[in-house]
Design a protein around this motif. Structure first.
Motif, PDB file in Angstrom:
ATOM      1  N   GLU A 425       1.038  -0.719   0.425  1.00  7.20           N
ATOM      2  CA  GLU A 425       0.035   0.066   0.265  1.00  7.20           C
ATOM      3  C   GLU A 425       0.707   1.144  -0.355  1.00  7.20           C
ATOM      4  OE1 GLU A 425      -1.969  -0.679   3.784  1.00  7.20           O
ATOM      5  OE2 GLU A 425      -3.640  -2.182   2.633  1.00  7.20           O
ATOM      6  N   ARG A 426       1.933   1.064   0.932  1.00  7.98           N
ATOM      7  CA  ARG A 426       2.698   2.994   0.863  1.00  7.98           C
ATOM      8  C   ARG A 426       3.617   2.965   0.252  1.00  7.98           C
ATOM      9  NH1 ARG A 426       6.394   1.348   4.683  1.00  7.98           N
ATOM     10  NH2 ARG A 426       5.915  -0.298   5.559  1.00  7.98           N
ATOM     11  N   THR A 427       3.869   1.793  -1.085  1.00  6.45           N
ATOM     12  CA  THR A 427       4.878   1.740  -2.322  1.00  6.45           C
ATOM     13  C   THR A 427       4.070   1.822  -3.186  1.00  6.45           C
ATOM     14  OG1 THR A 427       5.956  -0.477  -1.791  1.00  6.45           O
ATOM     15  CG2 THR A 427       5.803   0.651  -4.198  1.00  6.45           C
ATOM     16  N   GLU A 428       2.413   1.349  -3.453  1.00  5.20           N
ATOM     17  CA  GLU A 428       1.820   2.634  -4.401  1.00  5.20           C
ATOM     18  C   GLU A 428       1.493   3.386  -4.228  1.00  5.20           C
ATOM     19  OE1 GLU A 428      -1.857   0.226  -3.603  1.00  5.20           O
ATOM     20  OE2 GLU A 428      -1.303  -1.791  -4.846  1.00  5.20           O
ATOM     21  N   SER A 429       1.251   4.290  -2.653  1.00  4.81           N
ATOM     22  CA  SER A 429       0.755   5.883  -2.631  1.00  4.81           C
ATOM     23  C   SER A 429       2.575   6.478  -3.107  1.00  4.81           C
ATOM     24  CB  SER A 429       0.624   5.287  -1.081  1.00  4.81           C
ATOM     25  OG  SER A 429       1.051   7.356  -0.597  1.00  4.81           O
ATOM     26  N   GLN A 430       3.533   6.142  -2.937  1.00  8.32           N
ATOM     27  CA  GLN A 430       4.448   7.049  -3.286  1.00  8.32           C
ATOM     28  C   GLN A 430       4.864   7.195  -4.226  1.00  8.32           C
ATOM     29  OE1 GLN A 430       8.368   4.853  -1.530  1.00  8.32           O
ATOM     30  NE2 GLN A 430       9.266   6.176  -2.014  1.00  8.32           N
ATOM     31  N   ALA A 431       4.025   5.573  -5.582  1.00  9.11           N
ATOM     32  CA  ALA A 431       4.567   5.713  -6.666  1.00  9.11           C
ATOM     33  C   ALA A 431       3.422   6.775  -7.461  1.00  9.11           C
ATOM     34  CB  ALA A 431       4.098   4.797  -7.506  1.00  9.11           C
ATOM     35  N   SER A 432       2.381   7.075  -6.702  1.00  6.60           N
ATOM     36  CA  SER A 432       2.031   8.045  -7.219  1.00  6.60           C
ATOM     37  C   SER A 432       2.118   9.923  -7.143  1.00  6.60           C
ATOM     38  CB  SER A 432       0.110   8.069  -6.769  1.00  6.60           C
ATOM     39  OG  SER A 432      -0.621   9.144  -7.109  1.00  6.60           O
ATOM     40  N   SER A 433       2.439   9.715  -5.725  1.00  3.16           N
ATOM     41  CA  SER A 433       3.092  10.916  -6.085  1.00  3.16           C
ATOM     42  C   SER A 433       4.223  11.428  -6.913  1.00  3.16           C
ATOM     43  CB  SER A 433       3.532  11.361  -4.516  1.00  3.16           C
ATOM     44  OG  SER A 433       2.705  11.130  -3.777  1.00  3.16           O
ATOM     45  N   LEU A 434       5.356  10.742  -7.203  1.00  4.75           N
ATOM     46  CA  LEU A 434       6.388  10.266  -7.785  1.00  4.75           C
ATOM     47  C   LEU A 434       5.745  11.034  -9.804  1.00  4.75           C
ATOM     48  CD1 LEU A 434       8.903   7.783  -6.893  1.00  4.75           C
ATOM     49  CD2 LEU A 434       9.483  10.222  -7.240  1.00  4.75           C
ATOM     50  N   GLU A 435       4.698  10.361  -9.852  1.00  2.00           N
ATOM     51  CA  GLU A 435       4.305  10.124 -11.442  1.00  2.00           C
ATOM     52  C   GLU A 435       3.565  11.339 -11.817  1.00  2.00           C
ATOM     53  OE1 GLU A 435       1.493   7.208 -12.053  1.00  2.00           O
ATOM     54  OE2 GLU A 435       2.087   5.383 -12.655  1.00  2.00           O
ATOM     55  N   GLU A 436       2.949  12.089 -10.386  1.00  2.00           N
ATOM     56  CA  GLU A 436       2.610  13.420 -10.289  1.00  2.00           C
ATOM     57  C   GLU A 436       3.615  14.678 -10.278  1.00  2.00           C
ATOM     58  OE1 GLU A 436      -0.214  14.275  -6.424  1.00  2.00           O
ATOM     59  OE2 GLU A 436      -1.377  12.983  -7.692  1.00  2.00           O
ATOM     60  N   ASN A 611      13.970   7.538 -12.871  1.00  2.00           N
ATOM     61  CA  ASN A 611      14.862   6.339 -12.458  1.00  2.00           C
ATOM     62  C   ASN A 611      13.636   5.786 -11.453  1.00  2.00           C
ATOM     63  OD1 ASN A 611      15.735   6.206 -14.814  1.00  2.00           O
ATOM     64  ND2 ASN A 611      17.946   8.420 -13.821  1.00  2.00           N
ATOM     65  N   MET A 612      13.335   7.334 -10.590  1.00  2.00           N
ATOM     66  CA  MET A 612      13.332   6.923  -8.924  1.00  2.00           C
ATOM     67  C   MET A 612      11.685   6.326  -9.510  1.00  2.00           C
ATOM     68  SD  MET A 612      14.153  10.484  -6.961  1.00  2.00           S
ATOM     69  CE  MET A 612      12.837  10.215  -5.682  1.00  2.00           C
ATOM     70  N   ASP A 613      10.713   6.911 -10.174  1.00  2.00           N
ATOM     71  CA  ASP A 613       9.695   5.687 -10.419  1.00  2.00           C
ATOM     72  C   ASP A 613       9.822   5.085 -10.636  1.00  2.00           C
ATOM     73  OD1 ASP A 613       6.614   5.975 -11.052  1.00  2.00           O
ATOM     74  OD2 ASP A 613       7.378   6.187 -12.999  1.00  2.00           O
ATOM     75  N   SER A 614      10.550   5.017 -11.933  1.00  2.00           N
ATOM     76  CA  SER A 614      10.433   3.542 -12.441  1.00  2.00           C
ATOM     77  C   SER A 614      11.439   1.923 -11.224  1.00  2.00           C
ATOM     78  CB  SER A 614      11.921   3.142 -13.407  1.00  2.00           C
ATOM     79  OG  SER A 614      12.060   1.851 -13.841  1.00  2.00           O
ATOM     80  N   ALA A 615      12.083   2.724 -10.209  1.00  2.00           N
ATOM     81  CA  ALA A 615      12.393   1.827  -9.267  1.00  2.00           C
ATOM     82  C   ALA A 615      11.486   2.282  -7.865  1.00  2.00           C
ATOM     83  CB  ALA A 615      13.556   2.563  -8.308  1.00  2.00           C
ATOM     84  N   VAL A 616      10.268   2.346  -7.650  1.00  2.00           N
ATOM     85  CA  VAL A 616       9.044   2.784  -6.902  1.00  2.00           C
ATOM     86  C   VAL A 616       8.103   0.718  -8.182  1.00  2.00           C
ATOM     87  CG1 VAL A 616       7.261   3.812  -6.418  1.00  2.00           C
ATOM     88  CG2 VAL A 616       9.609   4.703  -6.464  1.00  2.00           C
ATOM     89  N   GLN A 617       7.877   1.559  -9.454  1.00  2.00           N
ATOM     90  CA  GLN A 617       7.609   0.826  -9.792  1.00  2.00           C
ATOM     91  C   GLN A 617       7.782  -0.584  -9.459  1.00  2.00           C
ATOM     92  OE1 GLN A 617       4.475   1.345 -11.010  1.00  2.00           O
ATOM     93  NE2 GLN A 617       4.224   3.469 -10.684  1.00  2.00           N
ATOM     94  N   LYS A 618       9.469  -0.882  -9.537  1.00  2.00           N
ATOM     95  CA  LYS A 618       9.302  -2.515  -9.802  1.00  2.00           C
ATOM     96  C   LYS A 618      10.201  -3.176  -8.264  1.00  2.00           C
ATOM     97  CE  LYS A 618      13.168  -1.900 -13.552  1.00  2.00           C
ATOM     98  NZ  LYS A 618      14.471  -2.116 -13.551  1.00  2.00           N
TER      99      LYS A 618
END
Length: 651
Positions: A425-436, A611-618
């Motif tokens: 759940e926390r990883t999905e939230s972080q990934a959303s912020s990085l996308e914005e 890269n941060m977004d890709s890492a978070v996605q991975k």
């Protein structure tokens, strides 16, 4: 369905198969080796027999030759002591024909012409008239009786006389058919040249031997009871044909055409021995041939061939083979009876006891103990039983340990599953912020990129304007240069006009002087005075015109100076503009460089965010996989606990 086959039968079959294979292979090898050795020994025996018989046959054949040699020596002795009487020679030849205990059926003698009396004296003699009176006699023997047979000229010129005479060496003819009395006889002839005491040839003596006379001697040649002998002469004509009369006198290649395949006659003629196997019509089966040359005379070989059925040679080998096969069968029968009994007692019964325990273990019962009495055995079965008991105890311990570990793994997997869900759940939230954030940086990067492109275009325009000013400055500088050139040209023109003006002035003075002189001359100088007046007018007009031109050129030079001054001032203004354009271009370059650096920085920031977004996605994917793995591990641990519950364990 096939009925279950006992282990006793399988082991017995396997051992017997290997045992039988080894015995059969070894027996076959022994039989082959014995056969080869026996065949080689038999062949060696035949070779030695043929060599011995060849020597013996040579001695038999040479008996007639030796007897003829004795007669030749006797005739040479008579000739050397001066005997010219033909009857004496006839008596000598007759005596040697009678004395012969060998196989000679006829003997003869041919003297060279006019050596024994005068041949012309015997032209009408009944005995010599066919040969022109020459001493040529031929005596035949029949049951001890000697008779004289007349010779014809063709017989005197036959090879048994001419060859020995021409070569001056002994000669033996091939077998041929000859008429003795009223009978046709197969025979061969020995020929020996005779010489006087000076070594001069004086004639030839001959001895005829029938091929049939050799039969009794050759029939005794029996290396084996079934062996047969074939004898042929130097031309390959058969002298003796395995006891048969067929083929005597014929060429061996005609009687046995396959002889050509082995070049038998040629090999024998060159003094070589042969041995081989081939089907023979003599026995109507495969026979072994051993052939040896018989040296008769220098360069003349007869051939002796001993033929034996191959089955006779291999008879001893066949007996040995049959005995070995019988022994093999007896060994196989004993092995078939004893092997299953031994296996049942030493293997099958013990395996049956162990099989019961293994079947029980296969049902999950790990409490089974080793059969009683096995722990006291000191052989491999005792080792197997003790090892089996130890393995069962270790198996119990391992299963208990695995069961305990599986329960712990199940508990840990459940806790990991809960933690992975929270992390997901926390990883999905972080990934959303990085996308914005990434979207905002993309917009900023786009704006900076447009600004950098505008600065780059301005820089390019300043560069173009600078280039145009440079071209204008060059044009102005060129104009100044040309103005100076024009000014210098005007000055030169003024100098020229001044020169012309001086010339006009001088011309005017000269014309004036001419007019004065013409006036002095009176009427005679009147015409000249007119010309001088016109020249003076022309000089005055020229001087006036040159003054006007000089005035115009002076005015033009003044204007050119003003123009050159203006152009020079324009050049200075253009240089100032060019310097300011250089400063503006430098400023625009700095602005362009700063914009590009800013664009690169924004790009790097954007890449870092991506890269941060890709890492978070991975990380999110890994967390999802970890969650799935935790669920799978928990399921496998529960399945393992259920599987272990199948076993009945020792307390």
């Amino acid at each position: 369905m096939f009925k279950k086959v006992g282990l006793q039968f399988k082991i017995s079959l396997l051992i017997l198969s290997i045992f039988f294979s080894m015995i059969i292979v070894s027996s076959i090898i022994n039989i082959v080796l014995v056969n080869n050795v026996n065949k080689r020994k038999s062949l060696d025996y035949l070779k030695k027999s043929v060599e011995a018989e060849s020597y013996r046959v040579q001695n038999i054949l040479k008996i007639e030759y030796n007897h003829l040699s004795e007669m030749a020596s006797a005739i040479e002795s008579l000739y050397d002591i001066g005997i010219k009487d033909r009857n004496t020679y006839l008596t000598t030849i007759s005596n040697y024909t009678k004395e012969d205990d060998a196989n000679i059926i006829a003997m003869g003698c041919l003297f060279n012409k006019d050596l024994i009396d005068n041949d012309a004296d015997y032209v009408n003699n009944e005995l010599y008239n066919n040969v022109g009176g020459q001493f040529a006699v031929y005596l035949t023997k029949n049951n001890g009786n000697i008779s004289i047979q007349k010779l014809s000229m063709s017989e005197v010129n036959a090879d048994y006389f001419t060859t020995a005479k021409s070569t001056l060496k002994p000669y033996i003819t091939p077998v041929y058919m000859y008429n003795i009395g009223s009978s046709q006889v197969e025979m061969y002839t020995w020929s020996i040249p005779i010489f006087d005491n000076n070594g001069k040839n004086i004639g030839v003596v001959i001895a005829d031997v029938t091929a049939e006379s050799l039969s009794k001697s050759i029939e005794k040649i029996k290396p084996y009871s079934d062996s047969q002998v074939i004898l042929f002469d130097t031309k390959g004509n058969l002298v003796y044909n395995a006891g048969k009369s067929d083929g005597i006198g014929k060429n061996a290649y005609e009687v046995y055409n396959w002889y050509k395949d082995f070049q038998i006659v040629e090999n024998v003629h060159s003094g070589q021995s042969l041995n081989f196997e081939h089907y023979t019509t003599v026995f109507d089966e495969v026979g072994t041939y051993v052939i040896s040359p018989i040296p008769m005379l220098d360069g003349y070989y007869w051939g002796i061939e001993i033929l034996t059925p191959s089955r006779v040679i291999q008879a001893e080998t066949n007996n040995i083979r049959n005995i070995m096969i019988l022994i093999l069968v007896i060994i196989l029968i004993i092995s078939v009876i004893i092997t299953p009994i031994i296996i049942r007692k030493k293997v099958s019964n013990i395996i049956m006891v162990l099989a019961k325990d293994i079947v029980g273990m296969s049902a999950g019962d790990l409490t089974i103990e080793i059969p009683k009495g096995f722990e006291k055995r000191h052989d491999e079965w005792g080792d197997i039983a003790r090892g089996w008991d130890k393995a069962m105890n270790n198996f119990n311990n391992v299963i208990n340990t695995v069961k305990h570990s599986a329960e712990q793994v199940s508990t840990a997997a459940n806790e990991v599953l809960i933690g992975n869900n929270d992390l997901s759940e926390r990883t999905e939230s972080q990934a959303s912020s990085l996308e914005e954030t990434a979207a905002s940086m993309n917009e900023m990067a786009s704006a900076i990129k447009e600004s950098a492109e505008g600065v780059a275009q301005s820089t390019a325009m300043v560069s173009d304007a600078k280039e145009s000013l440079n071209k204008a400055g060059l044009i102005i500088e060129d104009s100044v240069t040309k103005m100076h050139d024009v000014y210098e040209s005007s000055a030169k023109i003024m100098d020229i006009t001044k020169l012309i003006e001086g010339i006009a002035f001088q011309t005017n003075i000269l014309a004036l002087n001419a007019s004065v002189e013409a006036a002095r001359a009176g009427d005679q100088g009147r015409g000249f005075a007119v010309v001088a007046s016109e020249v003076r007018n022309l000089a005055q007009n020229t001087q006036e015109s040159v003054k006007n031109i000089t005035s115009l050129i002076t005015d033009s030079n003044d204007k050119i100076k003003l123009a050159a001054s203006s152009v020079e001032e324009s050049k200075n203004i253009f240089n100032e503009i060019l310097e300011k354009m250089d400063n503006a271009s430098a400023v625009m370059d700095k602005i362009n460089t700063a914009a590009q650096e800013q664009e690169k920085g924004i790009d790097q920031v954007n890449i870092a965010i991506n890269n941060m977004d890709s890492a978070v996605q991975k990380n999110a994917a890994l967390v999802s996989e970890a969650t799935s793995a935790s669920e799978s591990l928990l399921s496998e641990a529960n399945d393992l606990i259920k599987a272990i519950e199948y076993f009945k364990l020792k307390s």
